[in-house]
Design a protein around this motif. Structure first.
Motif, short mmCIF file in Angstrom:
data_model
loop_
_atom_site.label_atom_id
_atom_site.label_comp_id
_atom_site.label_asym_id
_atom_site.label_seq_id
_atom_site.Cartn_x
_atom_site.Cartn_y
_atom_site.Cartn_z
N TYR A 69 0.78 -1.43 0.62
CA TYR A 69 0.26 -0.14 -0.60
C TYR A 69 0.61 1.57 0.00
CZ TYR A 69 -3.97 -3.51 1.44
OH TYR A 69 -4.66 -4.23 1.07
N ASP A 72 -2.50 4.77 0.72
CA ASP A 72 -3.71 3.86 0.81
C ASP A 72 -4.27 2.98 -0.45
OD1 ASP A 72 -3.56 4.51 3.84
OD2 ASP A 72 -5.42 6.05 3.06
N GLN A 73 -3.57 3.36 -1.28
CA GLN A 73 -3.68 2.68 -2.67
C GLN A 73 -2.96 1.04 -2.71
OE1 GLN A 73 -4.10 5.14 -6.40
NE2 GLN A 73 -2.25 6.46 -5.14
N GLU A 74 -3.23 0.47 -2.89
CA GLU A 74 -3.47 -1.42 -2.91
C GLU A 74 -2.17 -1.15 -4.23
OE1 GLU A 74 -1.48 -4.20 -2.93
OE2 GLU A 74 -3.25 -5.31 -3.93
N ILE A 75 -0.79 -1.58 -4.77
CA ILE A 75 -0.31 -1.10 -6.41
C ILE A 75 -0.07 -2.22 -6.77
CG2 ILE A 75 -0.58 0.93 -5.75
CD1 ILE A 75 2.10 1.42 -4.84
N TYR A 78 -0.18 -2.95 -9.74
CA TYR A 78 -0.27 -1.91 -11.41
C TYR A 78 0.71 -2.13 -11.89
CZ TYR A 78 -2.91 1.83 -8.20
OH TYR A 78 -3.21 2.31 -8.07
N LYS A 82 1.01 2.45 -14.76
CA LYS A 82 0.84 3.69 -13.32
C LYS A 82 1.64 3.35 -12.58
CE LYS A 82 -4.00 2.23 -12.51
NZ LYS A 82 -5.03 1.10 -11.70
#
Length: 237
Positions: A69, A72-75, A78, A82
């Motif tokens: 994370y 707060d983005q689970e990446i 990606y 991105k």
């Protein structure tokens, strides 16, 4: 400290490399959390996974397994595109070897991230001049990297890293090619950036450099084996 947001969080992070049907584990179930505004040092012997972890945190690589994370983005899944977009807007890098472009002047090296982010010429000029003044390297703005001392080159590299006002600075052995006086100066610059709100994660072999951090994480064989707080920060716990 309850209201401080988490910037980085990993859950059971793993990274494997494959060569000639041999699997090498670079990271094994790394669980890490870094709050906004922290200064964290990562230490460990060569080959323990420090650079691999830094590459994943810096969005230069994806983990093989686990969750990652960032803001707060689970990446963890990606695409490179991105990750690159997120990286350009949020992360600055400082390397042991400076990684300046020899054919560009000091001003042009520092300006480069703003060109990628499509800032106007006027805004680029304003920002670069402000940062070079703050870093006390303005008098070298028209020089090329080969015309600078190691300490001056690292000042330029830090200027380039902070020019887009990133949330996070990743420093990989930032004093490794410097003498003790210039090394201390670079650590003071990183401390100043951190005290003004920038999160710093630094890989280092130097116990002296690690003392500047709030927290020291020790890696061994791809795993976190211990964490410690520096004395000045134990009151925060």
């Amino acid at each position: 400290m309850e209201n401080v947001k988490t910037l980085i969080k990993t859950i059971d992070l793993k990274k494997f490399y494959y060569t000639d049907e041999i699997e090498t584990t670079a990271l094994a179930s790394v669980n890490l959390e870094v709050k906004e505004g922290e200064f964290v040092a990562i230490m460990g012997p060569s080959g323990c996974g420090k650079s691999t972890l830094l590459n994943i945190i810096g969005l230069l690589d994806n983990p093989s397994e686990g969750k990652f994370y960032f803001t707060d983005q689970e990446i963890s899944g990606y695409s490179e595109r991105k990750r690159a977009d997120l990286r350009k807007e949020n992360i600055g890098f400082v390397f042991q070897s400076f990684n300046l472009i020899d054919e560009l002047t000091v001003f042009e090296n520092v300006e480069l991230p703003l060109i990628y982010l499509k800032y106007s010429s006027a805004e680029r000029k304003k920002r670069v001049e402000e940062v070079l003044e703050h870093m006390k390297i303005m008098h070298r703005r028209d020089h090329f990297p080969q015309q600078l001392s190691g300490g001056q080159q690292q000042r330029v590299a830090i200027s380039r890293a902070v020019i887009a006002r990133p949330k996070l600075i990743l420093a990989d052995e930032p004093t490794g090619n410097l003498d003790s006086a210039n090394g201390q100066e670079v650590m003071n610059l990183l401390t100043d950036l951190n005290e003004n709100g920038t999160t710093v994660i630094m890989v280092t072999h130097s116990p002296m450099d690690a003392e500047y951090a709030h927290r020291v994480i020790h890696l061994f064989d791809g795993q976190i084996v211990s964490e410690s707080l520096n004395v000045k920060d134990k009151a925060l716990v």
